[in-house]
Design a protein around this motif. Structure first.
Motif, PDB file in Angstrom:
ATOM      1  N   UNK A 302      20.028  95.109  23.942  1.00  0.00           N
ATOM      2  CA  UNK A 302      19.547  95.762  22.729  1.00  0.00           C
ATOM      3  C   UNK A 302      18.062  96.062  22.860  1.00  0.00           C
ATOM      4  N   UNK A 305      17.477  98.752  25.522  1.00  0.00           N
ATOM      5  CA  UNK A 305      17.968 100.017  24.969  1.00  0.00           C
ATOM      6  C   UNK A 305      16.988 100.579  23.956  1.00  0.00           C
ATOM      7  N   UNK A 306      16.447  99.697  23.113  1.00  0.00           N
ATOM      8  CA  UNK A 306      15.516 100.153  22.081  1.00  0.00           C
ATOM      9  C   UNK A 306      14.220 100.666  22.713  1.00  0.00           C
ATOM     10  N   UNK A 308      13.845 101.845  25.703  1.00  0.00           N
ATOM     11  CA  UNK A 308      14.213 103.099  26.350  1.00  0.00           C
ATOM     12  C   UNK A 308      14.275 104.236  25.331  1.00  0.00           C
TER      13      UNK A 308
END
Lengths: 342, 285
Positions: A302, A305-306, A308
């Protein structure tokens, strides 16, 4: 006319640097020295898990940068090519091939695979390249997962170690770091050099305007496929180093997660310059190792991903792009100050 | 012979699921050139939400509806919050949706953990239907096939016989001209995205009943959609149908007759198609 001749004479009078030295600045030397003394002051964990790992993932990212930055082809199959080379080293190692044959065999077969992937995906462009290479890498994951006779299905191979050459145990932290640094450094310089060769320039021109290049008589597809081949060599070398570092390879090493990780760290660092993937790799590895201190280890995806997402949304050129923006902002500020003082 | 027929039917079932997922993907890409690599996540999320609804209400039909509606809303949100700001920037769209699918996969893992869930379809779909040669085949799988055909026909009618469908097809051909002739293209985009994403959610519930829903299914169905639309041709619903049939059959026959190399065949189909027709079987160059 006379003035023109004068100018050329002036240039000749200046100290002549060989082409490959012209782009070198003082901070390049500083970084190189720092990298060389780094393992002498760092612990084994920092040398291998952080240092060597960043260099290796950066190298695989570099192969993606070569394709995406210079060639305009975002390929998701670079880790797959690396993984293939890693698998081949493990397989040839089990078959007790001599070290040089094992290396040459693994890297060249991986390169052949990369050329094939390039040939398939270069027929299309843009988004299709991403989709096709993604499909190829997931297909490779399922292949090694299901295939027992060659790839040993979900167990993969463990106990893969670098061969002992010149009586040095390349598995020990220090020699392994220097081996990685040397190989990766050469690859990095090679990419810098390549970007200024006629081939590199043509490749960048193909990225910018394939139709014009085609009408100028350049074979667009051949340039793209060749770029895939060169990137395949880099990725293959990275894959060999990676399997030596981890000591094992299994379907999980070539799954969708690590495939996307390479894309993330390359974009995170920046696609515009070969140094980008290495910066991205360092950030990625540091986050991977130390984000767990701040949040639950399970939720690492998470966080990454955040991060990114934020980078992609606000700085498409990655951290390098942020740096570029900061520099131009500072330049504007100082220019304004100068105007004010006037 | 028995194995052959069973494999054939399994291939059809799988193709039906692939078609429902991939047609949504293809629709979104065909009209808007939006690359939604979070499509697989929508499939899985739709399945989970459907499961929660089925669990609390006990109705499978409501679960199907919830799967469709929740993902349709998610699709509208995606269009309004993300894609509207990056029209024509394929690479950014790809990267953003990859980031979203990473986050979604992780959040779903946190909420529903790694166990796999299965739906209980209504009684009349449960059990087996007698068939010649192979004695019987699960009724539910035949139902999936029928549902896919119905969805395919409905989509075809929608695109070819309704006013909105005509606008969507006009948008595929020339978006600027459509906008110039007074059509609210942004609204049209939202509708299309809602349908495409909703289909993924619907397939999540249908697929979760035929197979199961578990982490990793998002990647599997994203990959399937990619290969299906690459083979069939982007933006073409009949293309998605042909691609789904080809890939579903290849996968099942590969698994049945050459277990260790099964996946290679789907991949080979893709390579052969690309080598002959880079734009896909029914795609327009």
């Amino acid at each position: 006319m006379a003035s023109i001749t004068d100018k050329t004479e002036d240039k000749k009078a200046a100290p002549v640097l060989p082409v490959w030295l012209r782009g070198v600045r003082w901070y390049h030397a500083v970084v190189a020295v720092l990298l060389v003394i780094y393992p002498l002051i760092a612990t084994g964990f920092w040398t291998v898990q952080i240092g060597a790992q960043s260099l290796i993932l950066g190298l695989i990212g570099l192969s993606l940068m070569l394709l995406a930055g210079y060639g305009g082809m975002v390929s998701l199959s670079q880790l797959t090519v690396a993984g293939l080379a890693g698998y081949l080293v493990a397989i040839f190692g089990n078959a007790e091939w001599p070290a040089w044959l094992m290396l040459v065999g693994a890297v060249s077969l991986a390169t052949v695979a990369a050329v094939l992937i390039g040939w398939i995906s270069a027929r299309t462009s843009g988004i299709y390249t991403i989709m096709i290479t993604l499909a190829i890498s997931v297909a490779f994951y399922y292949l090694v997962l299901q295939n027992d006779p060659i790839f040993n299905s979900f167990n993969g191979f463990s106990g893969v170690r670098p061969p002992e050459v010149f009586g040095v145990d390349w598995r020990a932290p220090l020699p392994f770091f220097y081996l990685t640094l040397g190989v990766v450094g050469l690859c990095y310089l090679f990419v810098l050099y390549l970007s200024r060769t006629p081939f590199g320039l043509a490749l960048q021109a193909v990225r910018d305007n394939p139709r014009r290049m085609a009408s100028l008589g350049f074979n667009v597809t051949a340039h793209r496929v060749a770029a895939h081949g060169v990137a395949g060599v880099l990725a293959g070398i990275g894959g060999v180093l990676l399997v030596w570092q981890n000591g094992q390879i299994s379907p999980g090493s070539v799954g969708i997660g690590p495939v996307i990780d390479i894309l993330i760290l390359t974009v995170l660092g920046g696609l515009a310059h070969p140094v980008g993937p290495f910066i991205g790799a360092v950030i990625f590895i540091l986050m991977e190792n130390f984000a767990i201190d701040l949040i639950d280890r399970e939720r690492f995806n998470t966080v990454i991903g955040a991060v990114f997402l934020v980078i992609v949304l606000f700085s498409p050129d990655g951290v390098l792009g942020l740096w570029g923006k900061l520099k131009s902002w500072l330049a504007r500020q100082s220019a304004r100050n100068r105007v004010d003082q006037w | 012979m028995r194995l052959f027929i069973l494999t054939f039917l399994n291939g059809l079932t799988l193709a039906a699921l692939y078609f429902i997922v991939a047609s949504g993907f293809s629709l979104v890409f065909g009209l808007m050139r939006n690359v939604n690599l979070a499509h697989g996540s929508l499939y899985l999320l739709g399945g989970y939400i459907g499961f929660e609804v089925a669990n609390s209400t006990g109705s499978w039909y409501l679960a199907v509806l919830a799967g469709f509606l929740s993902m349709a809303i998610a699709g509208i949100l995606l269009q309004l919050l993300v894609f509207r700001y990056m029209e024509g920037q394929e690479l950014r769209q790809t990267l953003v949706t990859i980031a979203l699918s990473i986050i979604l996969a992780d959040v779903m893992l946190a909420i529903w953990s790694g166990v796999s869930y299965q739906f209980t379809p209504p009684a009349w779909l449960f059990g087996a239907t007698p068939m010649p040669f192979i004695n019987a085949y699960p009724t539910y799988r035949l139902f999936t096939l029928a549902a896919a055909i119905a969805i395919g026909i409905a989509l075809w009618l929608f695109l070819n016989r309704t006013r909105i469908g005509i606008m969507i097809r006009a948008g595929v051909d020339d978006r600027g001209m459509l906008s110039a002739s007074g059509v609210n293209v942004q609204l049209l985009f939202c509708v299309t995205f809602a349908i495409g994403a909703g289909l993924a959610g619907l397939a999540g519930v249908l697929g979760g009943s035929a197979l199961s829903i578990a982490p990793g299914e998002d990647t599997r169905f994203l990959l399937a959609s990619l290969i299906v639309v690459i083979v069939g041709g982007m933006g073409s619903i009949p293309g998605a149908a042909i691609g789904a049939l080809l890939i579903g059959m290849t996968e099942q026959f590969g698994l049945a007759y050459f277990p260790t190399y099964g996946v290679v065949f789907s991949f080979l189909v893709m390579v052969v198609v690309l080598a002959i027709r880079p734009q896909g079987l029914l795609g327009r160059a």
